[in-house]
Motif scaffolding. Structure first.
Motif, PDB file in Angstrom:
ATOM      1  N   ALA A   1       0.843  -1.195   0.000  1.00  0.00           N
ATOM      2  CA  ALA A   1       0.000   0.000   0.000  1.00  0.00           C
ATOM      3  C   ALA A   1       0.878   1.244   0.000  1.00  0.00           C
ATOM      4  CB  ALA A   1      -0.914  -0.015   1.223  1.00  0.00           C
ATOM      5  N   ALA A   2       0.326   2.329  -0.487  1.00  0.00           N
ATOM      6  CA  ALA A   2       1.099   3.573  -0.593  1.00  0.00           C
ATOM      7  C   ALA A   2       1.545   4.087   0.767  1.00  0.00           C
ATOM      8  CB  ALA A   2       0.265   4.638  -1.310  1.00  0.00           C
ATOM      9  N   ASP A   3       0.805   3.734   1.828  1.00  0.00           N
ATOM     10  CA  ASP A   3       1.184   4.230   3.153  1.00  0.00           C
ATOM     11  C   ASP A   3       2.163   3.308   3.878  1.00  0.00           C
ATOM     12  OD1 ASP A   3      -0.553   2.153   3.589  1.00  0.00           O
ATOM     13  OD2 ASP A   3      -1.798   3.207   5.070  1.00  0.00           O
ATOM     14  N   VAL A   4       2.635   2.250   3.221  1.00  0.00           N
ATOM     15  CA  VAL A   4       3.650   1.370   3.807  1.00  0.00           C
ATOM     16  C   VAL A   4       5.017   1.859   3.349  1.00  0.00           C
ATOM     17  CG1 VAL A   4       4.579  -0.970   3.918  1.00  0.00           C
ATOM     18  CG2 VAL A   4       2.103  -0.604   3.888  1.00  0.00           C
TER      19      VAL A   4
ATOM     20  N   ALA B   1       7.386  -9.968   5.449  1.00  0.00           N
ATOM     21  CA  ALA B   1       7.664  -8.535   5.606  1.00  0.00           C
ATOM     22  C   ALA B   1       7.084  -8.088   6.939  1.00  0.00           C
ATOM     23  CB  ALA B   1       7.059  -7.728   4.465  1.00  0.00           C
ATOM     24  N   TYR B   2       7.810  -7.225   7.630  1.00  0.00           N
ATOM     25  CA  TYR B   2       7.277  -6.699   8.880  1.00  0.00           C
ATOM     26  C   TYR B   2       7.749  -5.276   9.111  1.00  0.00           C
ATOM     27  CZ  TYR B   2      11.752  -8.587  10.787  1.00  0.00           C
ATOM     28  OH  TYR B   2      13.067  -8.911  11.016  1.00  0.00           O
ATOM     29  N   ALA B   3       6.856  -4.488   9.694  1.00  0.00           N
ATOM     30  CA  ALA B   3       7.128  -3.069   9.951  1.00  0.00           C
ATOM     31  C   ALA B   3       6.877  -2.789  11.425  1.00  0.00           C
ATOM     32  CB  ALA B   3       6.231  -2.194   9.088  1.00  0.00           C
ATOM     33  N   TYR B   4       7.906  -2.322  12.122  1.00  0.00           N
ATOM     34  CA  TYR B   4       7.735  -1.968  13.528  1.00  0.00           C
ATOM     35  C   TYR B   4       7.029  -0.625  13.695  1.00  0.00           C
ATOM     36  CZ  TYR B   4      10.771  -5.757  15.096  1.00  0.00           C
ATOM     37  OH  TYR B   4      11.288  -6.989  15.368  1.00  0.00           O
TER      38      TYR B   4
ATOM     39  N   THR C   1       0.014  -3.977  18.650  1.00  0.00           N
ATOM     40  CA  THR C   1      -1.036  -3.792  17.645  1.00  0.00           C
ATOM     41  C   THR C   1      -0.638  -2.790  16.569  1.00  0.00           C
ATOM     42  OG1 THR C   1      -2.181  -2.014  18.832  1.00  0.00           O
ATOM     43  CG2 THR C   1      -2.780  -4.298  19.383  1.00  0.00           C
ATOM     44  N   LYS C   2       0.461  -2.087  16.778  1.00  0.00           N
ATOM     45  CA  LYS C   2       0.952  -1.141  15.769  1.00  0.00           C
ATOM     46  C   LYS C   2       2.045  -1.754  14.892  1.00  0.00           C
ATOM     47  CE  LYS C   2      -0.214   2.954  18.451  1.00  0.00           C
ATOM     48  NZ  LYS C   2       0.283   4.209  19.112  1.00  0.00           N
ATOM     49  N   VAL C   3       2.358  -3.017  15.126  1.00  0.00           N
ATOM     50  CA  VAL C   3       3.349  -3.730  14.321  1.00  0.00           C
ATOM     51  C   VAL C   3       2.622  -4.483  13.207  1.00  0.00           C
ATOM     52  CG1 VAL C   3       5.120  -5.530  14.311  1.00  0.00           C
ATOM     53  CG2 VAL C   3       4.902  -3.982  16.274  1.00  0.00           C
ATOM     54  N   GLY C   4       3.071  -4.288  11.972  1.00  0.00           N
ATOM     55  CA  GLY C   4       2.445  -4.954  10.837  1.00  0.00           C
ATOM     56  C   GLY C   4       3.285  -6.103  10.322  1.00  0.00           C
ATOM     57  N   VAL C   5       2.635  -7.216   9.978  1.00  0.00           N
ATOM     58  CA  VAL C   5       3.340  -8.388   9.478  1.00  0.00           C
ATOM     59  C   VAL C   5       2.581  -8.955   8.273  1.00  0.00           C
ATOM     60  CG1 VAL C   5       4.199 -10.706   9.988  1.00  0.00           C
ATOM     61  CG2 VAL C   5       4.181  -8.958  11.787  1.00  0.00           C
ATOM     62  N   ALA C   6       3.324  -9.267   7.213  1.00  0.00           N
ATOM     63  CA  ALA C   6       2.781  -9.968   6.054  1.00  0.00           C
ATOM     64  C   ALA C   6       3.599 -11.226   5.840  1.00  0.00           C
ATOM     65  CB  ALA C   6       2.843  -9.079   4.814  1.00  0.00           C
TER      66      ALA C   6
ATOM     67  N   ALA D   1      13.761   2.516   8.413  1.00  0.00           N
ATOM     68  CA  ALA D   1      14.842   1.747   9.027  1.00  0.00           C
ATOM     69  C   ALA D   1      14.343   0.522   9.772  1.00  0.00           C
ATOM     70  CB  ALA D   1      15.641   2.637   9.977  1.00  0.00           C
ATOM     71  N   ASP D   2      13.076   0.544  10.180  1.00  0.00           N
ATOM     72  CA  ASP D   2      12.544  -0.604  10.918  1.00  0.00           C
ATOM     73  C   ASP D   2      11.522  -1.387  10.094  1.00  0.00           C
ATOM     74  OD1 ASP D   2      10.545   1.288  10.991  1.00  0.00           O
ATOM     75  OD2 ASP D   2      10.260   1.240  13.178  1.00  0.00           O
ATOM     76  N   PHE D   3      11.674  -1.338   8.776  1.00  0.00           N
ATOM     77  CA  PHE D   3      10.896  -2.202   7.875  1.00  0.00           C
ATOM     78  C   PHE D   3      11.836  -3.239   7.289  1.00  0.00           C
ATOM     79  CE2 PHE D   3       9.545  -3.616   3.734  1.00  0.00           C
ATOM     80  CZ  PHE D   3       8.197  -3.899   3.913  1.00  0.00           C
ATOM     81  N   PHE D   4      11.402  -4.495   7.281  1.00  0.00           N
ATOM     82  CA  PHE D   4      12.239  -5.578   6.788  1.00  0.00           C
ATOM     83  C   PHE D   4      11.413  -6.521   5.924  1.00  0.00           C
ATOM     84  CE2 PHE D   4      13.595  -4.223  10.974  1.00  0.00           C
ATOM     85  CZ  PHE D   4      14.927  -3.901  10.764  1.00  0.00           C
TER      86      PHE D   4
END
Length: 313
Positions: free
Chosen positions: A103-106, A176-179, A192-197, A111-114
């Protein structure tokens, strides 16, 4: 499920909170396996979430678990489709490429996206084994919502990453995960603010045990028309003892190449006996090279011995 540097099966929240610090920061400590450890924990969280599902629920906040990151994987290619052959003690670096759509907002440049690919043995939800890379993938944006990525998957045969039954068919996946600025070491960490795919089911080449062949033709020199005895041994990697062990009951083909030729031709096929031993006889005709070749099986890679020269008088 056997994953090095991971955690036991626990709830999604507990698994992620077990991370000391986000991987990007922990890497400063000099550890080369921080991403591997963190990715294993994040994946564990994704598959043991308190919702009881392999994917996160739509209402993450209600169950205190990460939310589903709006990112997907495609065009996942591992080792260019070639079998991944692992020796008894080797570290194998397996190249991989993939496309990341988000998504455009990801913010995939944060630095904390992997993100990165991995391979797994067995089912996606409850695999027997999972192998990650030591480092996350490197992604180059191709649009505001897509990126072309490259990465490595690292397999260490002598550190308990594999057992012999792991040989054979595997599948590939993307994680993929975003802190999103959350620090798991902080008392205010909000899972709940951590995203994981996490997406599996992609094609992966087989993971195979490396095989080896030896050959010896004797006597040498030999008179024309006399009998030559050709011996050898077929062995393959044992990932549990980190040694090479004999492989019996397999067909190897004896081949011959004349001294003035570059082409080997098949002479005969023979089966390996106890300990992987190979032994057969032929009549001496002209100078040349004898070798054994093995076609391999699902669990074991093909191999060919270096030719042994015979001088025929």
């Amino acid at each position: 499920m056997r994953i090095r540097a991971t955690v036991a099966a626990v709830s999604g929240a507990l698994a992620l909170s077990a991370l000391a610090v986000p991987g990007a920061h922990a890497a400063d400590s000099g550890s080369t396996s921080t991403y591997r450890a963190d990715a294993a924990k994040v994946r564990e969280a994704a598959h043991t979430a308190t919702s009881g599902k392999s994917a996160f629920s739509a209402s993450a906040a209600a169950v205190d678990e990460p939310y589903v990151l709006d990112a997907t994987f495609s065009n996942v290619k591992v080792n260019k489709g070639k079998s991944i052959v692992v020796g008894a003690t080797t570290h194998v670096t397996v190249p991989a490429t993939y496309t990341l759509t988000h998504a455009a907002d990801v913010d995939i440049t944060a630095a904390d996206f992997f993100s990165g690919p991995y391979i797994y043995k067995g089912s996606f939800d409850t695999p027997d084994n999972v192998q990650f890379g030591d480092d996350p993938g490197t992604c180059t944006p191709t649009s505001s919502t897509t990126a072309s990525c490259v990465a490595d998957i690292d397999i260490y045969a002598n550190e308990g990453y594999l057992i012999n039954s792991d040989a054979g068919a595997w599948k590939a996946a993307g994680l993929a995960y975003a802190y999103n600025g959350q620090d798991p070491s902080s008392p205010s960490f909000d899972i709940t603010k951590v995203g994981v795919a996490d997406q599996g089911g992609f094609t992966s080449p087989k993971v195979q045990r490396l095989s080896k062949l030896t050959v010896n033709a004797a006597p040498e020199p030999v008179k024309k028309g006399k009998t030559i005895t050709v011996t050898g041994k077929l062995t393959r990697a044992d990932w549990e003892t980190n040694k090479y062990v004999g492989l019996s009951g397999q067909t190897a083909t004896l081949q011959f190449r004349k001294a003035n030729s570059t082409t080997y031709t098949n002479v005969k096929g023979i089966k390996s006996t106890a300990g992987g031993a190979l032994k057969t006889t032929v009549k001496a005709s002209v100078d040349g090279y004898y070798r054994f070749t093995y076609a391999g099986i699902t669990s074991t890679a093909a191999s060919t011995a270096t030719g042994d020269y015979i001088d025929v008088k």
